[in-house]
Design a protein around this motif. Structure first.
Motif, PDB file in Angstrom:
ATOM      1  N   VAL A 288       0.747  -1.195  -0.210  1.00 48.18           N
ATOM      2  CA  VAL A 288      -0.106   0.058  -0.012  1.00 48.18           C
ATOM      3  C   VAL A 288       0.928   1.256   0.111  1.00 48.18           C
ATOM      4  N   VAL A 289       2.121   1.229   0.582  1.00 50.62           N
ATOM      5  CA  VAL A 289       2.814   2.239   0.635  1.00 50.62           C
ATOM      6  C   VAL A 289       3.525   2.377  -0.828  1.00 50.62           C
ATOM      7  N   ILE A 290       3.871   1.447  -1.397  1.00 48.96           N
ATOM      8  CA  ILE A 290       4.293   1.718  -2.770  1.00 48.96           C
ATOM      9  C   ILE A 290       3.278   2.122  -3.778  1.00 48.96           C
ATOM     10  N   SER A 291       2.180   1.816  -3.614  1.00 45.38           N
ATOM     11  CA  SER A 291       0.910   2.326  -4.184  1.00 45.38           C
ATOM     12  C   SER A 291       0.940   3.910  -4.374  1.00 45.38           C
ATOM     13  N   ARG A 292       1.386   4.696  -3.158  1.00 41.73           N
ATOM     14  CA  ARG A 292       1.399   6.048  -2.985  1.00 41.73           C
ATOM     15  C   ARG A 292       2.666   6.464  -3.869  1.00 41.73           C
ATOM     16  N   ARG A 293       3.575   5.849  -4.261  1.00 39.63           N
ATOM     17  CA  ARG A 293       4.675   6.426  -5.004  1.00 39.63           C
ATOM     18  C   ARG A 293       4.175   6.639  -6.361  1.00 39.63           C
ATOM     19  N   THR A 294       3.083   6.343  -6.952  1.00 44.07           N
ATOM     20  CA  THR A 294       2.609   6.419  -8.180  1.00 44.07           C
ATOM     21  C   THR A 294       2.920   8.070  -8.575  1.00 44.07           C
ATOM     22  N   SER A 295       2.518   8.705  -7.596  1.00 46.93           N
ATOM     23  CA  SER A 295       2.784  10.320  -7.931  1.00 46.93           C
ATOM     24  C   SER A 295       4.332  10.848  -8.238  1.00 46.93           C
ATOM     25  N   GLU A 296       5.114   9.771  -7.669  1.00 46.70           N
ATOM     26  CA  GLU A 296       6.400  10.320  -8.147  1.00 46.70           C
ATOM     27  C   GLU A 296       6.653  10.009  -9.737  1.00 46.70           C
ATOM     28  N   GLN A 297       6.085   9.025 -10.000  1.00 49.80           N
ATOM     29  CA  GLN A 297       6.140   8.842 -11.584  1.00 49.80           C
ATOM     30  C   GLN A 297       5.321   9.775 -12.498  1.00 49.80           C
ATOM     31  N   GLU A 298       4.289  10.023 -11.939  1.00 50.80           N
ATOM     32  CA  GLU A 298       3.377  11.285 -12.713  1.00 50.80           C
ATOM     33  C   GLU A 298       4.434  12.440 -12.776  1.00 50.80           C
ATOM     34  N   LEU A 299       4.913  12.698 -11.696  1.00 55.43           N
ATOM     35  CA  LEU A 299       5.837  13.895 -11.834  1.00 55.43           C
ATOM     36  C   LEU A 299       7.158  14.000 -12.831  1.00 55.43           C
ATOM     37  N   ASP A 300       7.775  12.949 -12.529  1.00 55.74           N
ATOM     38  CA  ASP A 300       8.835  12.505 -13.722  1.00 55.74           C
ATOM     39  C   ASP A 300       8.122  12.540 -15.137  1.00 55.74           C
ATOM     40  N   LEU A 301       7.016  11.688 -15.280  1.00 55.66           N
ATOM     41  CA  LEU A 301       6.536  11.456 -16.601  1.00 55.66           C
ATOM     42  C   LEU A 301       6.176  13.180 -17.254  1.00 55.66           C
ATOM     43  N   LEU A 302       5.518  13.872 -16.372  1.00 58.76           N
ATOM     44  CA  LEU A 302       5.154  15.084 -16.824  1.00 58.76           C
ATOM     45  C   LEU A 302       6.197  15.965 -17.247  1.00 58.76           C
ATOM     46  N   MET A 303       7.455  15.985 -16.629  1.00 55.43           N
ATOM     47  CA  MET A 303       8.700  16.492 -17.054  1.00 55.43           C
ATOM     48  C   MET A 303       9.374  16.013 -18.360  1.00 55.43           C
ATOM     49  N   LEU A 304       8.915  14.895 -18.485  1.00 53.01           N
ATOM     50  CA  LEU A 304       9.684  14.067 -19.855  1.00 53.01           C
ATOM     51  C   LEU A 304       8.604  14.525 -20.730  1.00 53.01           C
ATOM     52  N   LEU A 305       7.287  14.401 -20.814  1.00 52.52           N
ATOM     53  CA  LEU A 305       6.523  14.660 -21.850  1.00 52.52           C
ATOM     54  C   LEU A 305       6.157  16.296 -22.187  1.00 52.52           C
ATOM     55  N   GLU A 306       6.519  17.244 -21.056  1.00 53.84           N
ATOM     56  CA  GLU A 306       6.157  18.745 -21.568  1.00 53.84           C
ATOM     57  C   GLU A 306       7.352  19.178 -22.656  1.00 53.84           C
ATOM     58  N   GLU A 307       8.340  18.432 -22.999  1.00 60.33           N
ATOM     59  CA  GLU A 307       9.294  18.717 -23.859  1.00 60.33           C
ATOM     60  C   GLU A 307       8.584  18.888 -25.307  1.00 60.33           C
ATOM     61  N   ASP A 308       7.440  18.301 -25.507  1.00 57.38           N
ATOM     62  CA  ASP A 308       6.548  18.382 -26.500  1.00 57.38           C
ATOM     63  C   ASP A 308       5.234  19.299 -26.727  1.00 57.38           C
ATOM     64  N   ALA A 309       5.034  19.956 -25.484  1.00 56.54           N
ATOM     65  CA  ALA A 309       3.947  20.884 -25.295  1.00 56.54           C
ATOM     66  C   ALA A 309       4.086  22.246 -25.932  1.00 56.54           C
ATOM     67  N   PRO A 310       3.159  22.689 -26.514  1.00 58.36           N
ATOM     68  CA  PRO A 310       3.236  23.960 -27.250  1.00 58.36           C
ATOM     69  C   PRO A 310       3.116  25.237 -26.286  1.00 58.36           C
ATOM     70  N   GLU A 311       3.410  26.287 -26.764  1.00 57.76           N
ATOM     71  CA  GLU A 311       3.461  27.487 -26.046  1.00 57.76           C
ATOM     72  C   GLU A 311       1.949  28.053 -25.624  1.00 57.76           C
ATOM     73  N   GLU A 312       0.845  27.739 -26.837  1.00 57.51           N
ATOM     74  CA  GLU A 312      -0.269  28.257 -26.343  1.00 57.51           C
ATOM     75  C   GLU A 312      -1.366  27.185 -26.520  1.00 57.51           C
ATOM     76  N   ALA A 313      -2.419  27.355 -26.300  1.00 58.10           N
ATOM     77  CA  ALA A 313      -3.236  26.395 -26.316  1.00 58.10           C
ATOM     78  C   ALA A 313      -4.120  26.106 -27.606  1.00 58.10           C
ATOM     79  N   GLN A 314      -4.406  24.935 -27.865  1.00 51.83           N
ATOM     80  CA  GLN A 314      -5.092  24.484 -28.986  1.00 51.83           C
ATOM     81  C   GLN A 314      -6.279  23.608 -28.820  1.00 51.83           C
TER      82      GLN A 314
END
Length: 435
Positions: A288-314
């Motif tokens: 159950v404690v490891i299950s709460r480490r999901t948020s660590e991976q979400e943080l890391d994943l967003l930093m990896l993905l946002e390289e492809d994010a645009p400047e303005e909304a579409q």
């Protein structure tokens, strides 16, 4: 042991710390140290791609190929009444990442890790069991998507990660044997020398970049976020050592793909821990404690993905964050964590063994999560119930407002679940300018 080695007695049997899926027991027989790796029952192994007999055969092949792998000396048999597993000669060294990261010659250790990984990738199919699986890239992504749906399908960053993977599947390359879990925690070291490569249960054939990327994920660098290659050094040095030993060129784009793939994979693996606990299959507190480490991976994943994010909304995603009813899916709830702690306390004996000491540390972590959640709150990273559909436009068309919201929620969630996670400091500085 008498069947495999000869006359002798078993003494000093002690369960080792760690091991979220399998058990490891160290013991002495006829004056020599050994380690038993086991699952408590054959049923526990039922859904795995191969059994301990095949895992032992893989370890034997690696040992024969010059990899710093243990020597397997015996396989458990049904009449032993010990479950499923095998026995290895104990190797010197520590698997403790923090102790390894404190060793003087980190660069030398990194080169040895690259050398062993190249040797693993050179092992031929005919030296291995026939049932070692091969990862089909598209099927792997489909499997991750299915896991996501089964876990509630309500996490926006994971949904964006799955969309990105589906849009960026690379061409297939000649498959090699992947260790599957090659990282600090599964490596032994002593005196800045690599002394062992452990835990081969996830071995499979696939892209060599998958193994390279997995050990370089932020989560496996522990306190050395600043050293992206296994927490030991630079990617340039790691790749150069690997290329020199393997004769294979590292492709940075493929490396990024597999870094994102494995980050999604581990995020979903963390979520699944709570469901395993709920099912009664394994009521170990650590799950159950490891299950709460999901948020660590979400943080890391967003930093990896946002390289492809645009400047303005579409596209607008303001409807992503609807309130959801409580469900028995995804990460553990506060009452479930409390129940897990209570169940663990019931197992305490008068004198704690090392494994129980480890569980006590896990219990303190669990209580810390509850205290921070009660005091600080923090946003959930839940999505609309059809998160995968809402992410169809992908990170490349996300709005500025939605990206900002994901960043703030990701940081708030990690602050509750894992406030000392090194990537949180990096994300806060990058996204808010705060130290």
């Amino acid at each position: 042991m008498r069947r495999a080695i000869g006359e002798g007695e078993v003494t000093d049997c002690m369960r080792l710390t760690g091991g979220a899926t399998m058990e490891s027991w160290r013991f002495v027989f006829a004056g020599e140290p050994y380690v038993l790796r086991r699952a408590p029952s054959l049923e526990f192994m039922a859904e795995r791609p191969f059994g301990h007999d095949s895992e032992a055969a893989i370890v034997r092949a690696a040992h024969a190929a010059g990899v710093t792998a243990p020597e397997v000396v015996a396989d458990l048999e049904p009449e032993d009444s010990l479950g499923s597993g095998f026995i290895m000669r104990a190797l010197p060294g520590t698997p403790d990442p923090r102790a390894i990261l404190a060793m003087e010659d980190a660069s030398g250790l990194l080169k040895e890790a690259a050398r062993d990984l190249a040797r693993i990738h050179a092992i031929k199919r005919d030296a291995l069991p026939d049932n070692v699986p091969e990862l089909d890239y598209a099927e792997g992504i489909a499997g991750l998507r299915q896991q996501f749906e089964e876990a509630g399908g309500d996490r926006p960053i994971i949904a964006l990660g799955l969309k990105w993977l589906a849009d960026n599947v690379p061409e297939t390359v000649e498959p090699v044997l992947n260790h599957g879990d090659y990282r600090l925690g599964n490596l032994l070291a002593e005196g800045s020398r690599l002394t062992g490569v452990l835990d081969w249960e996830l071995a499979h054939f696939g892209d060599p970049h998958e193994d390279l990327a997995f050990g370089c994920m932020a989560v496996w660098r522990f306190a050395r976020y600043d050293r992206p290659a296994l927490g030991l050094g630079s990617l340039e040095d790691y790749f150069a050592a690997y290329e020199a030993e393997s004769g294979r060129k590292v492709d940075r784009e493929r490396f990024r793909f597999w870094t994102i793939y494995r980050t999604v994979w581990w995020a979903l693996g963390c979520l699944r821990m709570a469901q395993i606990w709920r099912s009664g299959e394994d009521r170990m507190l650590e799950r159950v404690v490891i299950s709460r480490r999901t948020s660590e991976q979400e943080l890391d994943l967003l930093m990896l993905l946002e390289e492809d994010a645009p400047e303005e909304a579409q596209s607008e995603y303001s409807h992503w964050f609807d309130d959801l009813e409580d469900t028995e899916s995804g990460e553990a709830t506060m009452p479930e964590v409390l129940t897990a702690v209570a169940e663990w306390i019931g197992t305490i004996k008068e004198q704690l063994q090392p494994h129980d000491q480890f569980q006590a540390a896990v219990a303190r972590n669990a209580l810390g999560i509850l205290k921070r959640e009660e005091m600080d709150g923090g946003w959930d990273l839940h999505f609309h119930e059809r998160a995968i559909d809402r992410a169809e436009d992908g990170i490349g068309r996300i709005s500025t407002e939605a990206l900002k919201t994901l960043r703030m929620r990701a940081m708030a969630k990690v602050k509750v679940d894992s406030p000392k996670y090194p990537a949180l400091t990096v994300a806060r500085k990058k996204w808010t300018g705060e130290d």
